[in-house]
Design a protein around this motif. Structure first.
Motif, PDB file in Angstrom:
ATOM      1  N   HIS A 117      15.633  62.705  22.750  1.00 22.11           N
ATOM      2  CA  HIS A 117      16.003  63.898  23.524  1.00 22.11           C
ATOM      3  C   HIS A 117      17.029  64.689  22.733  1.00 22.11           C
ATOM      4  O   HIS A 117      17.701  64.148  21.850  1.00 22.11           O
ATOM      5  CB  HIS A 117      16.545  63.539  24.915  1.00 22.11           C
ATOM      6  CG  HIS A 117      17.623  62.512  24.885  1.00 22.11           C
ATOM      7  ND1 HIS A 117      18.943  62.827  24.913  1.00 22.11           N
ATOM      8  CD2 HIS A 117      17.567  61.160  24.789  1.00 22.11           C
ATOM      9  CE1 HIS A 117      19.662  61.719  24.854  1.00 22.11           C
ATOM     10  NE2 HIS A 117      18.846  60.686  24.768  1.00 22.11           N
ATOM     11  N   ILE A 118      17.109  65.976  23.032  1.00 20.13           N
ATOM     12  CA  ILE A 118      18.128  66.823  22.384  1.00 20.13           C
ATOM     13  C   ILE A 118      18.834  67.553  23.525  1.00 20.13           C
ATOM     14  O   ILE A 118      18.228  68.352  24.237  1.00 20.13           O
ATOM     15  CB  ILE A 118      17.493  67.860  21.425  1.00 20.13           C
ATOM     16  CG1 ILE A 118      16.554  67.171  20.426  1.00 20.13           C
ATOM     17  CG2 ILE A 118      18.581  68.654  20.691  1.00 20.13           C
ATOM     18  CD1 ILE A 118      15.679  68.139  19.643  1.00 20.13           C
ATOM     19  N   ASP A 119      20.093  67.230  23.713  1.00 24.61           N
ATOM     20  CA  ASP A 119      20.811  67.793  24.863  1.00 24.61           C
ATOM     21  C   ASP A 119      21.529  69.096  24.529  1.00 24.61           C
ATOM     22  O   ASP A 119      21.682  69.955  25.386  1.00 24.61           O
ATOM     23  CB  ASP A 119      21.808  66.753  25.389  1.00 24.61           C
ATOM     24  CG  ASP A 119      21.085  65.448  25.693  1.00 24.61           C
ATOM     25  OD1 ASP A 119      20.410  65.399  26.724  1.00 24.61           O
ATOM     26  OD2 ASP A 119      21.140  64.518  24.859  1.00 24.61           O
ATOM     27  N   PHE A 120      21.966  69.202  23.267  1.00 21.38           N
ATOM     28  CA  PHE A 120      22.716  70.401  22.851  1.00 21.38           C
ATOM     29  C   PHE A 120      22.307  70.809  21.443  1.00 21.38           C
ATOM     30  O   PHE A 120      22.050  69.945  20.604  1.00 21.38           O
ATOM     31  CB  PHE A 120      24.230  70.114  22.824  1.00 21.38           C
ATOM     32  CG  PHE A 120      24.786  69.621  24.121  1.00 21.38           C
ATOM     33  CD1 PHE A 120      24.931  70.477  25.200  1.00 21.38           C
ATOM     34  CD2 PHE A 120      25.163  68.294  24.272  1.00 21.38           C
ATOM     35  CE1 PHE A 120      25.439  70.023  26.411  1.00 21.38           C
ATOM     36  CE2 PHE A 120      25.665  67.825  25.470  1.00 21.38           C
ATOM     37  CZ  PHE A 120      25.807  68.698  26.545  1.00 21.38           C
ATOM     38  N   ALA A 121      22.299  72.110  21.211  1.00 20.25           N
ATOM     39  CA  ALA A 121      22.135  72.596  19.836  1.00 20.25           C
ATOM     40  C   ALA A 121      23.094  73.751  19.633  1.00 20.25           C
ATOM     41  O   ALA A 121      23.249  74.614  20.516  1.00 20.25           O
ATOM     42  CB  ALA A 121      20.699  73.025  19.591  1.00 20.25           C
ATOM     43  N   PRO A 174      19.464  70.919  32.527  1.00 25.68           N
ATOM     44  CA  PRO A 174      18.768  71.474  31.370  1.00 25.68           C
ATOM     45  C   PRO A 174      19.579  71.296  30.087  1.00 25.68           C
ATOM     46  O   PRO A 174      20.816  71.315  30.134  1.00 25.68           O
ATOM     47  CB  PRO A 174      18.655  72.965  31.718  1.00 25.68           C
ATOM     48  CG  PRO A 174      19.701  73.214  32.740  1.00 25.68           C
ATOM     49  CD  PRO A 174      19.915  71.936  33.478  1.00 25.68           C
ATOM     50  N   PRO A 175      18.897  71.161  28.944  1.00 23.77           N
ATOM     51  CA  PRO A 175      19.620  71.156  27.673  1.00 23.77           C
ATOM     52  C   PRO A 175      20.191  72.552  27.412  1.00 23.77           C
ATOM     53  O   PRO A 175      19.749  73.527  28.040  1.00 23.77           O
ATOM     54  CB  PRO A 175      18.542  70.795  26.647  1.00 23.77           C
ATOM     55  CG  PRO A 175      17.256  71.169  27.285  1.00 23.77           C
ATOM     56  CD  PRO A 175      17.448  71.057  28.770  1.00 23.77           C
ATOM     57  N   VAL A 176      21.139  72.644  26.501  1.00 21.97           N
ATOM     58  CA  VAL A 176      21.769  73.945  26.206  1.00 21.97           C
ATOM     59  C   VAL A 176      21.715  74.216  24.709  1.00 21.97           C
ATOM     60  O   VAL A 176      22.061  73.347  23.900  1.00 21.97           O
ATOM     61  CB  VAL A 176      23.249  73.985  26.665  1.00 21.97           C
ATOM     62  CG1 VAL A 176      23.812  75.397  26.543  1.00 21.97           C
ATOM     63  CG2 VAL A 176      23.415  73.474  28.085  1.00 21.97           C
ATOM     64  N   LEU A 177      21.265  75.408  24.388  1.00 14.08           N
ATOM     65  CA  LEU A 177      21.253  75.847  22.984  1.00 14.08           C
ATOM     66  C   LEU A 177      22.139  77.081  22.884  1.00 14.08           C
ATOM     67  O   LEU A 177      21.912  78.064  23.597  1.00 14.08           O
ATOM     68  CB  LEU A 177      19.817  76.157  22.567  1.00 14.08           C
ATOM     69  CG  LEU A 177      19.564  76.569  21.108  1.00 14.08           C
ATOM     70  CD1 LEU A 177      18.115  76.225  20.708  1.00 14.08           C
ATOM     71  CD2 LEU A 177      19.825  78.022  20.837  1.00 14.08           C
ATOM     72  N   THR A 178      23.167  77.005  22.044  1.00 13.34           N
ATOM     73  CA  THR A 178      23.983  78.202  21.837  1.00 13.34           C
ATOM     74  C   THR A 178      23.797  78.707  20.410  1.00 13.34           C
ATOM     75  O   THR A 178      23.777  77.926  19.460  1.00 13.34           O
ATOM     76  CB  THR A 178      25.476  77.960  22.194  1.00 13.34           C
ATOM     77  OG1 THR A 178      26.152  79.223  22.191  1.00 13.34           O
ATOM     78  CG2 THR A 178      26.209  77.029  21.236  1.00 13.34           C
ATOM     79  N   VAL A 179      23.599  80.012  20.299  1.00 12.75           N
ATOM     80  CA  VAL A 179      23.444  80.655  18.997  1.00 12.75           C
ATOM     81  C   VAL A 179      24.780  81.315  18.695  1.00 12.75           C
ATOM     82  O   VAL A 179      25.318  82.028  19.543  1.00 12.75           O
ATOM     83  CB  VAL A 179      22.349  81.742  19.053  1.00 12.75           C
ATOM     84  CG1 VAL A 179      22.120  82.333  17.675  1.00 12.75           C
ATOM     85  CG2 VAL A 179      21.057  81.184  19.620  1.00 12.75           C
ATOM     86  N   VAL A 180      25.312  81.064  17.514  1.00 10.90           N
ATOM     87  CA  VAL A 180      26.638  81.630  17.237  1.00 10.90           C
ATOM     88  C   VAL A 180      26.513  83.101  16.835  1.00 10.90           C
ATOM     89  O   VAL A 180      25.812  83.449  15.885  1.00 10.90           O
ATOM     90  CB  VAL A 180      27.383  80.811  16.167  1.00 10.90           C
ATOM     91  CG1 VAL A 180      28.723  81.464  15.844  1.00 10.90           C
ATOM     92  CG2 VAL A 180      27.606  79.386  16.687  1.00 10.90           C
ATOM     93  N   GLY A 181      27.178  83.923  17.633  1.00 12.41           N
ATOM     94  CA  GLY A 181      27.183  85.357  17.358  1.00 12.41           C
ATOM     95  C   GLY A 181      28.564  85.776  16.887  1.00 12.41           C
ATOM     96  O   GLY A 181      29.319  84.960  16.335  1.00 12.41           O
ATOM     97  N   SER A 182      28.880  87.021  17.113  1.00  9.29           N
ATOM     98  CA  SER A 182      30.198  87.515  16.715  1.00  9.29           C
ATOM     99  C   SER A 182      30.517  88.760  17.548  1.00  9.29           C
ATOM    100  O   SER A 182      29.640  89.591  17.794  1.00  9.29           O
ATOM    101  CB  SER A 182      30.182  87.863  15.236  1.00  9.29           C
ATOM    102  OG  SER A 182      31.314  88.628  14.912  1.00  9.29           O
ATOM    103  N   ASP A 183      31.804  88.870  17.936  1.00 12.78           N
ATOM    104  CA  ASP A 183      32.176  90.085  18.677  1.00 12.78           C
ATOM    105  C   ASP A 183      32.193  91.311  17.766  1.00 12.78           C
ATOM    106  O   ASP A 183      32.328  92.430  18.254  1.00 12.78           O
ATOM    107  CB  ASP A 183      33.503  89.914  19.438  1.00 12.78           C
ATOM    108  CG  ASP A 183      34.626  89.350  18.586  1.00 12.78           C
ATOM    109  OD1 ASP A 183      34.401  89.102  17.388  1.00 12.78           O
ATOM    110  OD2 ASP A 183      35.734  89.146  19.126  1.00 12.78           O
TER     111      ASP A 183
END
Ligand SMILES: NC(=O)c1ccc[n+]([C@@H]2O[C@H](COP(=O)([O-])OP(=O)(O)OC[C@H]3O[C@@H](n4cnc5c(N)ncnc54)[C@H](OP(=O)(O)O)[C@@H]3O)[C@@H](O)[C@H]2O)c1
Length: 342
Positions: A117-121, A174-183
């Motif tokens: 399983h993949i819980d976070f990315a 649910p698993p969570v995927l966060t994409v790193v952005g920028s302000d």
């Protein structure tokens, strides 16, 4: 949700607002009940800077299995061995993914299929480039390639794997995927009209920071659109922003920096920049604190923030549609087409 925060755009995207947040808004401590034992996380660009620090923070929360997705085996193993000595009972693996190469991304995704399983990315890997350079494999400009095109491919592949594994295991959360952005995306002046890709691939005029801000704006647009296609019950996808952070390698590619880069920029970053610990804590907040509310949203300064002004306008929405179409065509051209049919 960012879609409901148009009223806050003027302040959040102003230079004064950005400076204020850098200096006076402080991290919210993670709830003491949050414990990640038994969970697995993937972090791209985990060998250095914010990615490395985010890995450490997840391990402090008791994570059981960490995949450090890096482009250099040597750098990855060096970083992993530091973490293994700090967290000897945790499974810490290094896996190669080079975002300059679509094949490397699809190979990486295949290996992820074998995980239980993949819980976070955390899709953290990105770059700035002082010079215009084309990617030899794809012909696209290299910052656009890495920060946008390759990251969107990885978002699509990983989100579909994470969703499938969630259902197979019958996990409730649910698993969570966060994409790193920028302000810095708030400062992008990207024109809404006209095709997007040719302008990102245009060598003239090219400016390092402009290309970087524009790539992060596109990423936010893509994630907001993708979130409309996916239920947050299957997977939560958001964009997180560490804020200006000192002590990382970002933007330090120039072998012969000019006066500004050599003297002024470091003073500015030293005065305003956060530590990697503080910057990376924004990622962790976006993963474990904001939940379904953050789906498709921008998470910055430990809270959900508005989209850039353009995204609330008709011309911005038209641009998002065009961007989606151009992205679909690009990914279809490399054989990735079924992912868009959800
Ligand atoms: N630092 C800031 O002020 C700031 C502010 C806002 C947002 N961010 C975002 O935070 C994230 C992390 O940046 P950072 O400041 O920690 O910079 P960093 O120290 O330069 O880390 C970037 C990471 O991305 C990896 N990477 C770059 N190109 C890659 C490729 N083609 N394939 C695979 N990995 C690649 C790098 O690998 P190598 O070590 O092999 O080069 C490195 O591990 C980025 O998304 C950045 O845009 C940073």
């Amino acid at each position: 949700m960012s879609s409901k925060l148009e009223k806050d755009v003027a302040w959040e995207s102003s230079i004064l607002g950005i400076f204020y947040k850098q200096l006076f808004v402080h991290p919210k401590p993670i709830l003491s009940t949050i414990q990640l034992s038994g969970q697995t996380a993937i972090i791209t660009g985990a060998n250095s800077g914010l990615g490395f620090e985010a890995a450490r923070q997840l391990l402090h929360l008791g994570l059981s299995h960490l995949i450090m997705a890096v482009r250099s085996k040597i750098k990855g193993e060096a970083a992993a061995s530091k973490l293994r000595s700090e967290f000897p009972s945790t499974k810490i693996e290094v896996s190669i993914v080079n975002l300059s190469d679509y094949d490397s991304i699809t190979e990486f995704a295949k290996r992820c299929r074998d995980l239980e399983h993949i819980d976070f990315a955390i899709l953290n890997a990105a770059l700035q480039n002082s010079k215009f350079e084309k990617n030899d494999n794809t012909g696209h400009e290299s910052v656009f390639q890495t920060n946008y095109l390759s990251t969107t491919l990885l978002v699509l592949l990983l989100s579909s794997i994470m969703k499938e594994k969630k259902h197979r295991h019958g996990t409730r959360e649910p698993p969570v995927l966060t994409v790193v952005g920028s302000d810095t995306m708030y400062l992008s002046k990207f024109e809404a009209s006209g095709p997007v890709f040719p302008r990102m691939d245009n060598p003239a005029p090219y400016a390092k920071i402009k290309q970087y801000m524009d790539s992060k704006l596109l990423l936010m647009m893509f994630v907001a659109q993708l979130a409309d296609e996916i239920s947050p019950e299957d997977i939560i996808i958001n964009v997180s922003n560490p804020g200006l952070t000192a002590g990382t390698s970002l933007g330090k590619d120039d072998e012969k920096p000019g006066f500004m880069e050599r003297y002024i920029v470091p003073i500015f970053i030293h005065a305003l920049g956060r530590s990697t610990q503080v910057g990376a804590s924004n990622y962790i907040h976006a993963l474990v604190e904001e939940g379904r509310e953050s789906h498709g949203s921008f998470v910055s300064d430990w809270a959900i923030k508005p989209y850039p002004a353009l995204m609330y306008k008709k011309e911005g929405r038209n641009m998002i549609e065009r961007l989606w179409q151009e992205t679909t065509e690009e990914l279809k051209s490399i054989g990735v087409d079924t992912l868009f049919q959800r």
